[in-house]
Design a protein around this motif. Structure first.
Motif: not given
Length: 141
Positions: A105-127
C-alpha cells in the motif's frame, strides 16, 4: 545498524517492488505460518524469517547490503533465535504481514513505527530474556 538500513530499504520498497518477489514474500510468509506452532522447527522458522527480510533487500537491489549485515551479525542472530524460541511466533508473522501491507500500500508513513516494533523493541527485551531464563543466562556469565 540493521534498523537504520532496513528502514531505508523499506522506503525504497514502497516506491517499487517487483511483483515476482512480492509473491515470494507471500510464499515465505505462508511457510512461516505452517511452521509457527510446530515444536522443533524453531531454526527452520528463524531461517524463513531471515529469508523474508533478505527478499526485501533483493527486491530493492540491495542484496549485498543484506549479506554484509548478516556477515557481521552472528551474535545478533543468535540472540534473535533465542528470543524467537521464547516468543509467540504468531506475533512475528503478524508483523511480517504488516510489512507486506506497508510495501503493497506504499505506506511510508508507517515504516518508523514498524521498525521500532519489529526490530528495535525486541532487541531491548533481550536483557530480560537473559536474566529471567536460566537456560539462556548460562551463556552470558
Amino acid at each position: 545498524m540493521r534498523s537504520t538500513i532496513e528502514k531505508e530499504v523499506l522506503k525504497e520498497a514502497c516506491e517499487y517492488f517487483p511483483e515476482d518477489l512480492f509473491i515470494e514474500l507471500e510464499k515465505n510468509l505462508f511457510a512461516q505460518k505452517l511452521l509457527c506452532d510446530i515444536e522443533g522447527k524453531e531454526i527452520e522458522f528463524h531461517n524463513l524469517d531471515k529469508k523474508f527480510h533478505r527478499l526485501i533487500f533483493l527486491g530493492c537491489n540491495k542484496i549485498n547490503i543484506w549479506d554484509s549485515i548478516m556477515n557481521i551479525s552472528t551474535h545478533y542472530n543468535r540472540m534473535r533465535l533465542l528470543s524467537e524460541m521464547k516468543t509467540n511466533r504468531n506475533k512475528i508473522i503478524s508483523q511480517h504481514e504488516e510489512m507486506l501491507n506497508i510495501i503493497k500500500n506504499k505506506e511510508v508513513d508507517k515504516i518508523d513505527d514498524y521498525i521500532q516494533k519489529h526490530i528495535v523493541l525486541p532487541a531491548k527485551e533481550w536483557r530480560t530474556l537473559i536474566k529471567d531464563n536460566d537456560d539462556v543466562s548460562i551463556y552470558f556469565k
